[in-house]
Design an enzyme around this catalytic site. Structure first.
Site, PDB file in Angstrom:
ATOM      1  NE  ARG A 443     -41.384 119.046  29.206  1.00 52.41           N
ATOM      2  CZ  ARG A 443     -42.051 120.169  29.229  1.00 52.41           C
ATOM      3  NH1 ARG A 443     -42.488 120.728  28.124  1.00 52.41           N
ATOM      4  NH2 ARG A 443     -42.299 120.785  30.357  1.00 52.41           N
ATOM      5  CE  LYS A 476     -41.651 130.284  27.175  1.00 49.38           C
ATOM      6  NZ  LYS A 476     -41.784 130.116  28.637  1.00 49.38           N
ATOM      7  CD1 TRP A 477     -41.837 127.802  18.116  1.00 54.89           C
ATOM      8  CD2 TRP A 477     -43.519 128.740  16.994  1.00 54.89           C
ATOM      9  NE1 TRP A 477     -42.111 127.007  17.037  1.00 54.89           N
ATOM     10  CE2 TRP A 477     -43.137 127.560  16.316  1.00 54.89           C
ATOM     11  CE3 TRP A 477     -44.557 129.501  16.451  1.00 54.89           C
ATOM     12  CZ2 TRP A 477     -43.750 127.132  15.147  1.00 54.89           C
ATOM     13  CZ3 TRP A 477     -45.160 129.066  15.274  1.00 54.89           C
ATOM     14  CH2 TRP A 477     -44.763 127.898  14.639  1.00 54.89           C
ATOM     15  CB  CYS A 526     -39.082 129.368  24.095  1.00 54.95           C
ATOM     16  SG  CYS A 526     -38.858 128.392  25.592  1.00 54.95           S
ATOM     17  CB  SER A 527     -35.730 125.455  21.975  1.00 54.45           C
ATOM     18  OG  SER A 527     -35.526 124.068  21.876  1.00 54.45           O
ATOM     19  N   GLY A 528     -37.046 124.842  25.363  1.00 52.65           N
ATOM     20  CA  GLY A 528     -36.597 124.400  26.684  1.00 52.65           C
ATOM     21  C   GLY A 528     -35.599 125.417  27.204  1.00 52.65           C
ATOM     22  CG  ASP A 534     -30.842 129.742  15.820  1.00 56.34           C
ATOM     23  OD1 ASP A 534     -31.449 130.428  14.988  1.00 56.34           O
ATOM     24  OD2 ASP A 534     -31.320 128.679  16.285  1.00 56.34           O
ATOM     25  CD  GLU A 614     -40.681 138.721  48.957  1.00 52.85           C
ATOM     26  OE1 GLU A 614     -39.767 137.896  49.079  1.00 52.85           O
ATOM     27  OE2 GLU A 614     -41.898 138.407  48.911  1.00 52.85           O
TER      28      GLU A 614
HETATM   29  C1  DGJ Z   1     -39.891 124.987  28.411  1.00 48.99           C
HETATM   30  C2  DGJ Z   1     -39.802 126.475  28.531  1.00 48.99           C
HETATM   31  O1  DGJ Z   1     -38.494 126.898  28.424  1.00 48.99           O
HETATM   32  C3  DGJ Z   1     -40.432 126.904  29.843  1.00 48.99           C
HETATM   33  O2  DGJ Z   1     -40.279 128.275  30.023  1.00 48.99           O
HETATM   34  C4  DGJ Z   1     -41.872 126.512  29.821  1.00 48.99           C
HETATM   35  O3  DGJ Z   1     -42.538 127.207  28.822  1.00 48.99           O
HETATM   36  C5  DGJ Z   1     -41.995 125.019  29.605  1.00 48.99           C
HETATM   37  N1  DGJ Z   1     -41.284 124.590  28.452  1.00 48.99           N
HETATM   38  C6  DGJ Z   1     -43.440 124.611  29.476  1.00 48.99           C
HETATM   39  O4  DGJ Z   1     -43.574 123.297  29.148  1.00 48.99           O
END
Ligand code: DGJ
Length: 740
Positions: A443, A476-477, A526-528, A534, A614
């Site tokens: 990326r 959000k990490w 979060c990781s993508g 885990d 909506e």
């Molecule tokens: C990956 C995350 O999963 C998405 O929700 C978003 O925060 C993007 N990165 C931002 O770059």
């Protein structure tokens, strides 16, 4: 106490399971039983001794040829001892050769739960029925000790395991492999259920019979990964959701991992699980120790639902520490899919204004608010608010969002660095790049060397300064690439093999400091999407963004797989726009809502672009989620059908633990010219109680729990692609609590 010790036999009881070990006359710690709760009979009578030909005999057995570790069931098998199966330890005790032979040394037990310094671990309070057993093994010649730790959670049918290695020799010890757990069965014929995938397609479920040889699951990516999950189930052939025996293994670790299941020459089965050992090495200095991550094991004799409930309950009670675990989670709107990098304060406030009017609780500002981050090629590491882009300070923006009645959350990706950033220009050696070689980019970004104190200090300083500058209640990490060549400019050549584990320890130390400093912060991992979903991360973050795939129908499979190990309240899920940004599919808004309620609920679209019709649906969804949040977050979750097997519809259910109410959701995944009506059965109700049944808030009758569970309910015929409905059954109708 769940631990009973008699004549070298250690029996661990939970309410419904028993685990047993025995020290034999050679001092070897054997594994003798794991399964349905039984008594303290010494189950070593089930071990068949015989000369296995080429298998080695331990020094203690000399010419006793039918004693070989190669076929004995063991608690912690080691490489070099004559056991040629997959093992838990490869250690060079100073001779240059990896050989080690462990014998029993001592044990201790105590009420409560051990902790692991620097690593996530399940915990317990004094009042909990939780005890610890430590069994200490020692090399038969050297002062090298292996402490096996067992945490017995009686109420939850969970037993944890961890390992601490201690070097009391005069030499340095080098490890090339340490697995945290081993389990041996004296028979073959088990199925492995595991959760593979890829970015935006995480935790697909596969069930496959074990075979003679080694089945392997692993992540070599420096994170637990999208490709495999550090959770695996071994199940007997006849095991299904409602019946049969199965065993779960969950590794509380967020780096790479390795799982191997071997069926050997004598038709026995062995499973080992631990940290990835692909380019691992670790030196334990004299007097030093190495702590391997914890594994949480569970056994169920009531099928896969029972196993999942064990994990869900134990994780919620004994792993997640956040205050948020018991609280109603805010329904949030995240601006990522609404704006990507193209926003300013005015746009964000437009979305926030709509969100407030629709009953949402929080605005989350995603990627792009810092440094020169207008694309994903730049800016990572420069955690300074881009006021020019926003048009105001972060404090001012947050104040305005708060004035609308919303909380505010913000995105970080602290472990990363862009080459086009001030940070990289100032500290190129902070990135993991092998000197003199081109970096492996992903990326278009590099990974920070999280093993360095100066890097960790910088990361903490930036995080704290941004969080302190405004009323931030959620972070959000994120982590958006895998680690390739793991190199640290700070480590000597012979310690580069420690890099990946040190990275994870560095990450955990920052998370720990963050949560100590902001105990009320809601942290979302979060990781993508779900590349680091885990049990290790759940120790820090009560919820994790489940997948970058926000498409409702694909999420059916992703949530189904994720639900085997992880409670629904940990699975973050959002309603997004149609056509969906990942696959272009169009689904009804109602269905997107029902699907996202299979987790911690939110939206990820431009609310200001919705039609009035909506918006009115969104209002209803938010109201319904809030009315039922206890059921959705803490109810017993049942996978009613599998999206991998049933191609007409997917159904799932949340039932109150006392059976007072339940919500059963159905999404139709196929349309037919001449459709037939299907029936599904509720689970988890009280058979002799009367329930009022609603379908999409309309009352449809009164039934006994027995009727709903044995007879079931008739599903409507779908009227459009991906139609859906929600059934709600409750003992008493509570105003405003009638389903979607
Ligand atoms: C990956 C995350 O999963 C998405 O929700 C978003 O925060 C993007 N990165 C931002 O770059």
């Amino acid at each position: 106490m769940g631990i009973i010790i008699a004549q070298n036999v250690f029996t661990l009881h939970t309410d419904n399971s028993t685990y047993q070990m025995k020290v034999d006359d050679k001092g070897i710690l054997l594994h003798t039983y794991y399964g349905k709760r039984t008594d303290e009979t010494d189950y070593s009578y089930l071990i068949a001794m015989a000369d296995r030909g080429f298998s080695g005999n331990v020094p203690q057995s000399r010419d006793e040829r039918d004693y070989s570790l190669d076929f004995l069931p063991q608690e912690f098998p080691v490489w070099g001892s004559g056991d040629y199966r997959v093992n838990c330890l490869q250690a060079d005790l100073g001779t240059g050769v990896e050989d080690c032979l462990l014998v029993f040394d001592s044990y201790k037990m105590y009420h409560g739960k051990y902790a692991l310094k620097g690593l996530p671990a399940m915990f317990a309070s004094k009042e909990d029925r939780v005890d610890t057993l430590e069994i200490i093994l020692k090399d038969y010649q050297e002062e090298f000790y292996v402490r096996l730790l067992y945490g017995v959670y009686e109420t939850y049918d969970v037993i944890t395991r961890a390992v601490i290695l201690e070097n009391k020799t005069e030499r340095e010890i080098t490890l090339s492999r340490v697995m945290s757990t081993c389990l041996d069965w004296n028979h073959p014929g088990l199925d492995m259920i595991h959760f593979y995938g890829r970015h935006a397609e995480e935790r697909e479920t596969e069930r496959t019979p074990l075979f003679h040889g080694i089945a392997e699951l692993r992540s070599t990516r420096g994170a637990s990964s999208h490709q495999h999950n550090p959770f695996v189930i071994l199940a007997e052939k006849n095991t299904n959701e409602d019946m049969g025996q199965c065993y779960g293994f969950s590794l509380l670790y967020s780096g790479g991992f390795h799982i191997q299941a071997e069926v050997d020459q004598t038709f026995q089965t062995r499973l080992v699980m631990g940290m990835d050992d692909s380019d691992f090495s670790w030196r334990i200095k004299q007097g030093g120790q190495f702590i391997a991550p914890e594994v949480c094991m569970s056994y169920s004799s009531t099928g896969l639902s029972g196993l999942s409930h064990n994990y869900h309950n134990a994780i919620l009670k004994h792993l997640i520490r956040s205050k948020w675990k018991e609280k109603q989670r805010p329904v949030l709107v995240n601006n990522w899919e609404a704006t990507y990098f193209d926003f300013n304060a005015q746009k964000l406030l437009e979305i926030a204004g709509e969100a407030a009017g629709l009953g949402l609780d929080m605005l989350v500002l995603d990627d792009g608010w810092f440094g020169g981050r207008d694309t994903d090629y730049t800016g990572l590491g420069d955690w300074y608010v881009n006021e020019e882009k926003l048009g105001c300070s972060l404090g001012e923006l947050v104040q305005k969002v708060n004035d609308l009645g919303l909380m505010f959350g913000i995105w970080f990706e602290p472990e990363m660095i862009s080459e086009d950033s001030r940070l990289y220009r100032e500290h190129p050696d902070w990135a993991m790049v092998v000197p003199g070689r081109e970096p492996i980019r992903a990326r278009s970004q590099l990974v920070l060397d999280m093993t360095r104190e100066d890097v960790l200090d910088y990361v903490k300083d930036r995080l704290f300064s941004v969080i302190d500058s405004a009323n931030i209640q959620y972070v959000k990490w994120d982590m958006n690439r895998s680690i390739a060549a793991a190199y640290s400019a700070r480590l000597p050549r012979e310690q580069q093999g420690e890099m990946r584990h040190r990275y994870v320890l560095g990450l955990y130390s920052v998370l720990e400091t963050l949560l100590e400093r902001y105990p009320d912060l809601l942290l979302e991992g979060c990781s993508g999407g779900g590349g680091r979903f885990d049990a290790g991360m759940l120790y820090y973050s009560p919820q994790i963004w489940c997948s970058d795939n926000t498409e409702a129908v694909e999420r059916l499979r992703i949530h189904y797989g994720t639900s085997f190990a992880y409670p629904l309240s940990t699975i973050s899920a959002h309603v997004s726009v149609c056509p969906n940004h990942q696959n272009g599919r169009v689904t009804p808004l109602k269905t997107r809502g029902i699907c996202a309620m299979q987790g911690t609920f939110g939206y990820e679209l431009d609310l200001s672009k919705m039609t009035e019709e909506e918006k009115s649906m969104v209002r209803k969804q938010v109201k319904s989620y809030k009315a039922h949040y206890r059921l959705f977050q803490f109810g017993d979750y049942y996978r009613i059908t599998s999206p991998f097997e049933n191609h007409d519809f997917t159904a799932w259910e949340y039932a109150d633990k006392n059976g007072r109410e339940a919500c059963l959701a159905v999404v139709f995944t196929n349309l037919h010219g001449n459709p037939i009506s299907h029936t599904v059965r509720f689970k988890g109700l009280c058979p002799d109680k009367k329930y009022k049944l609603f379908r999409d808030q309309e009352a449809v009758g009164e039934y006994t729990g027995a009727a709903l569970m044995q007879g079931g309910i008739l599903l409507p015929i779908p009227k459009e692609d991906y139609d859906s409905c929600q059934f709600y059954a409750c003992m008493e109708e509570k105003e405003g609590e009638k389903g979607n």
